[in-house]
Design an enzyme around this catalytic site. Structure first.
Site, short mmCIF file in Angstrom:
data_model
loop_
_atom_site.label_atom_id
_atom_site.label_comp_id
_atom_site.label_asym_id
_atom_site.label_seq_id
_atom_site.Cartn_x
_atom_site.Cartn_y
_atom_site.Cartn_z
N ALA A 13 5.73 13.69 6.30
CA ALA A 13 4.40 14.01 5.78
C ALA A 13 3.41 13.75 6.92
CB ALA A 13 4.10 13.17 4.54
N MET A 15 1.65 11.24 8.15
CA MET A 15 1.77 10.10 9.07
C MET A 15 3.01 10.23 9.95
SD MET A 15 -0.88 8.27 8.72
CE MET A 15 -0.57 6.67 9.44
N ASN A 34 14.05 13.90 7.02
CA ASN A 34 13.23 13.87 5.80
C ASN A 34 14.12 14.08 4.59
OD1 ASN A 34 10.30 13.91 4.90
ND2 ASN A 34 11.10 15.70 3.82
N VAL A 76 7.64 6.83 4.69
CA VAL A 76 7.73 7.47 3.37
C VAL A 76 6.82 6.74 2.39
CG1 VAL A 76 10.08 8.30 3.77
CG2 VAL A 76 9.73 6.07 2.67
N SER A 130 -2.49 1.86 10.94
CA SER A 130 -3.80 2.30 10.45
C SER A 130 -4.44 3.30 11.39
CB SER A 130 -4.73 1.10 10.29
OG SER A 130 -6.01 1.55 9.89
N GLY A 132 -5.10 6.64 9.92
CA GLY A 132 -4.95 7.94 9.27
C GLY A 132 -4.26 8.94 10.18
N LYS A 185 -2.20 -5.88 7.29
CA LYS A 185 -2.61 -4.49 7.03
C LYS A 185 -3.30 -4.39 5.67
CE LYS A 185 -2.88 0.04 7.40
NZ LYS A 185 -2.86 0.71 6.16
N HIS A 188 -6.67 -5.72 6.02
CA HIS A 188 -7.44 -4.69 6.72
C HIS A 188 -7.95 -3.66 5.72
CE1 HIS A 188 -7.44 -0.53 8.15
NE2 HIS A 188 -7.94 -0.97 9.28
N ASN A 189 -7.07 -3.20 4.84
CA ASN A 189 -7.47 -2.19 3.87
C ASN A 189 -8.51 -2.74 2.90
OD1 ASN A 189 -5.44 -0.76 5.14
ND2 ASN A 189 -4.79 0.24 3.26
N GLU A 192 -11.66 -2.72 4.61
CA GLU A 192 -12.09 -1.31 4.67
C GLU A 192 -12.82 -0.93 3.36
OE1 GLU A 192 -8.89 1.40 5.92
OE2 GLU A 192 -9.47 2.68 4.24
N ARG A 289 -15.52 0.88 -7.36
CA ARG A 289 -14.80 2.16 -7.50
C ARG A 289 -14.44 2.38 -8.97
NH1 ARG A 289 -10.94 3.47 -2.27
NH2 ARG A 289 -12.27 2.52 -0.70
P1 NBP Z 1 3.34 10.14 1.65
O1 NBP Z 1 2.93 8.79 1.24
O2 NBP Z 1 2.77 11.31 0.93
O3 NBP Z 1 4.95 10.23 1.53
C1 NBP Z 1 5.62 11.42 1.81
C2 NBP Z 1 7.01 11.14 2.30
O4 NBP Z 1 7.71 10.30 1.38
C3 NBP Z 1 7.82 12.43 2.38
O5 NBP Z 1 8.67 12.33 3.47
C4 NBP Z 1 8.59 12.41 1.07
O6 NBP Z 1 9.79 13.16 1.13
C5 NBP Z 1 8.91 10.95 0.97
N1 NBP Z 1 9.31 10.52 -0.37
C6 NBP Z 1 8.63 10.49 -1.52
BR1 NBP Z 1 6.91 11.12 -1.74
N2 NBP Z 1 9.31 9.98 -2.54
C7 NBP Z 1 10.52 9.69 -2.02
C8 NBP Z 1 11.69 9.13 -2.58
N3 NBP Z 1 11.75 8.73 -3.85
N4 NBP Z 1 12.75 8.95 -1.76
C9 NBP Z 1 12.69 9.31 -0.47
N5 NBP Z 1 11.59 9.85 0.12
C10 NBP Z 1 10.52 10.03 -0.65
O7 NBP Z 1 3.15 10.37 3.21
P2 NBP Z 1 2.05 9.86 4.24
O8 NBP Z 1 0.66 10.10 3.73
O9 NBP Z 1 2.46 10.43 5.53
O10 NBP Z 1 2.26 8.29 4.27
C11 NBP Z 1 3.48 7.68 4.65
C12 NBP Z 1 3.30 6.18 4.48
O11 NBP Z 1 2.25 5.74 5.36
C13 NBP Z 1 2.89 5.75 3.09
O12 NBP Z 1 3.42 4.50 2.79
C14 NBP Z 1 1.39 5.65 3.20
O13 NBP Z 1 0.84 4.77 2.24
C15 NBP Z 1 1.23 5.11 4.60
N6 NBP Z 1 -0.04 5.41 5.25
C16 NBP Z 1 -0.68 6.58 5.03
C17 NBP Z 1 -1.89 6.84 5.66
C18 NBP Z 1 -2.61 8.15 5.46
O14 NBP Z 1 -3.75 8.24 5.94
N7 NBP Z 1 -2.01 9.14 4.81
C19 NBP Z 1 -2.42 5.89 6.54
C20 NBP Z 1 -1.72 4.70 6.77
C21 NBP Z 1 -0.54 4.48 6.11
P3 NBP Z 1 9.81 14.68 0.60
O15 NBP Z 1 9.21 15.48 1.69
O16 NBP Z 1 11.22 14.92 0.39
O17 NBP Z 1 8.99 14.70 -0.66
#
Ligand code: NBP
Length: 484
Positions: A13, A15, A34, A76, A130, A132, A185, A188-189, A192, A289
């Site tokens: 995804a 990140m 993935n 993930v 952190s 994004g 972390k 931090h959030n 934030e 919120r």
């Molecule tokens: P997501 O949090 O949307 O997760 C997507 C990923 O998780 C995909 O690879 C998806 O696989 C996999 N996944 C899911 Br959903 N359910 C699953 C399951 N039951 N078993 C195995 N894989 C599973 O992606 P993201 O926004 O890139 O964030 C990744 C992590 O980083 C999260 O923990 C998030 O909280 C953290 N984070 C995000 C940000 C941000 O700004 N987005 C910032 C900092 C940290 P699939 O493709 O097969 O559905």
């Protein structure tokens, strides 16, 4: 297949993809995997086209491509997906290999997983990442904790891809054992959430109290971003206020006023309750919120309890200066509370947290990055065991210079009916902190009256507890004492 990859990243995804591209730019060979395997080919055909990034269609294929000790990073969704991947990985990895969770996992899960994975002879890292999408791609703040023996194996990759401060120091260092990285972390959030709420309250005051247009507020935030408030969140607020919709009207005015949340602010507050540490500003930010999400009830209540005229009278320029100071003072309180929380957690969980190092990790790359964190770093450099940030000479002076404006802003907002929960809770905390005597003597009397909870006396040594038979009808037995 040659084992030529430095690291595997699972989770394609936003990140995961961006971290992989960042690692590739820094010269590391990354293998991508993935759960939905088709996304691997899609990634290789598009975003990763022309790079050295490798793809795997199974965990076995991924593992075969990795140099030893194997480093596998999960990006993930936090929760069961992490536990499921750990179970799938354990049979295909070997002792000494390292599983890294870079998602927003709950620190208690990371404590549990570290023990579990170490029990199988492997190493585990739970790391906050952190910044994004943009941060992941060009330099995030990275906060790793877990098995200390794993650090030397991930350090070169993590420090290479992380953000750097102006002198080139990476915004990534070892945080501590077990769940320390994810705890920092999480905090931090939480901070934030607090910073964002403070900015929103300042915006509300400028908009409703001073009647400013989005363009005028854009200029205010632009100015604020050049001084002590210089930060990523002030910068994006400046830019958001300048953004126009297709019809030329400010886009911000068209956005529905109900805030979402993913839970890390809530976790911070829950942990603070467990720890008995008042992080009142973050709590108010989370609850604000929740209040915003009560839109239908707010619409009804607004009809019944019609707001009066919110306009502030007096010198607008002076008001802007006062609001700026109220924001700065409240921010000092928020970080003071956040550091109090991390200190308590470190004590409870036996982590050796480097407070100045944390400020440095947050100084660049992450959402709360700011000039202000440089001042916090300096305070901890001067005194690594600083109990309370406000007692550092720099912050002592800084907060004193703001109190008059802060009180003026909070009291006027209350009179005018503009909600400022974060500004006002920060001020209440400050007043509580500087009160040698609080009314908790009466509270202890009440507790003893109805529940025989006992109290300590001002004229006796601490630790001696007394019970009074307040009504003459109670018994002689007191309740046990405990501190929460
Ligand atoms: P997501 O949090 O949307 O997760 C997507 C990923 O998780 C995909 O690879 C998806 O696989 C996999 N996944 C899911 Br959903 N359910 C699953 C399951 N039951 N078993 C195995 N894989 C599973 O992606 P993201 O926004 O890139 O964030 C990744 C992590 O980083 C999260 O923990 C998030 O909280 C953290 N984070 C995000 C940000 C941000 O700004 N987005 C910032 C900092 C940290 P699939 O493709 O097969 O559905």
């Amino acid at each position: 297949m040659d084992p030529k990859a430095d690291i595997a990243v699972i989770g394609l995804a936003v990140m995961g993809q961006n971290l992989i591209l960042n690692m590739n730019d820094r010269g590391f060979t990354v293998v991508a995997f993935n759960r939905t395997v088709s996304k691997v080919d899609d990634f290789l055909a598009h975003e990763a086209k022309g790079t050295n990034i490798l793809g795997a269609h199974s965990l076995a294929e991924m593992v075969a491509l990795l140099k030893k000790p194997r480093r596998v990073m999960l990006m993930v969704k936090a929760g069961v997906a992490v536990d499921e991947f750990i179970e799938h990985l354990l049979p295909v990895l070997e002792p000494g290999d390292i599983i890294i969770d870079g998602g927003n996992s709950l620190f208690e899960d990371t404590i549990r997983r570290t023990k579990y994975v170490e029990g199988k002879g492997l190493l585990y890292i739970g790391t906050g990442v952190s910044g994004g999408e943009e941060g992941a791609r060009h330099g995030p703040s990275i906060m790793p904790g877990g098995s200390p023996a794993a650090w030397e194996h991930v350090k070169p990759i993590f420090q290479a891809i992380s953000a750097k401060v102006s002198d080139g120091t990476p915004c990534c260092d070892w945080v501590g054992e077990g769940g320390a990285g994810h705890y920092v972390k999480m905090t931090h959030n939480g901070i934030e959430y607090g910073d964002m709420q403070l900015i929103c309250e300042a915006y509300h005051l400028l908009k409703d109290g001073l009647g400013m247009t989005a363009d005028e507020m854009h200029e205010v935030f632009k100015e604020w971003n050049t001084g002590e408030l210089d930060s990523y969140l002030i910068e994006i607020t400046r830019d958001i206020l300048a953004k126009k919709d297709d019809d030329g009207a400010p886009l911000v005015d068209k956005i529905l006023d109900t805030a979402g949340q993913k839970g890390t602010g809530k976790w911070t507050v829950i942990s603070s309750q467990d720890m008995g540490i008042p992080i009142t500003l973050i709590a108010e930010a989370v609850y604000s919120r929740c209040v915003s999400a009560m839109k239908p009830q707010r619409v009804e209540a607004a009809k019944v309890f019609k707001p009066g005229n919110p306009k502030f009278s007096g010198d607008r320029k002076q008001w802007v200066a006062d609001i700026r100071k109220a924001l700065y003072a409240s921010k000092m309180i928020s970080y003071t509370q956040g550091y109090m929380l991390m200190r308590a957690a470190a004590k409870q969980y036996g982590w050796n947290l480097n407070n100045g190092g944390i400020a440095l990790m947050w100084r660049g790359g992450c959402i709360i990055r700011s000039a202000f964190l440089g001042d916090i770093k300096k305070a901890f450099d001067k005194n690594p065991n600083l109990d309370n940030l406000l007692l550092d000479p720099f912050f002592k002076k800084a907060i004193k210079s703001c109190t008059r404006s802060w009180r003026k802003v909070v009291s006027t907002a209350i009179k005018k009916g503009i909600p400022v929960p974060a500004f006002s809770t920060a001020l209440a905390f400050f007043d509580g902190l500087r009160s040698e005597r609080l009314p908790a003597n009466l509270l202890q009397a009440q507790r003893d009256y109805f529940g025989a909870h006992t109290y300590e006396r001002v004229d006796k040594p601490r630790g001696e507890f007394f019970h009074t038979n307040w009504t003459g009808t109670g018994g002689r037995v007191a309740s046990s004492t405990y501190t929460v």
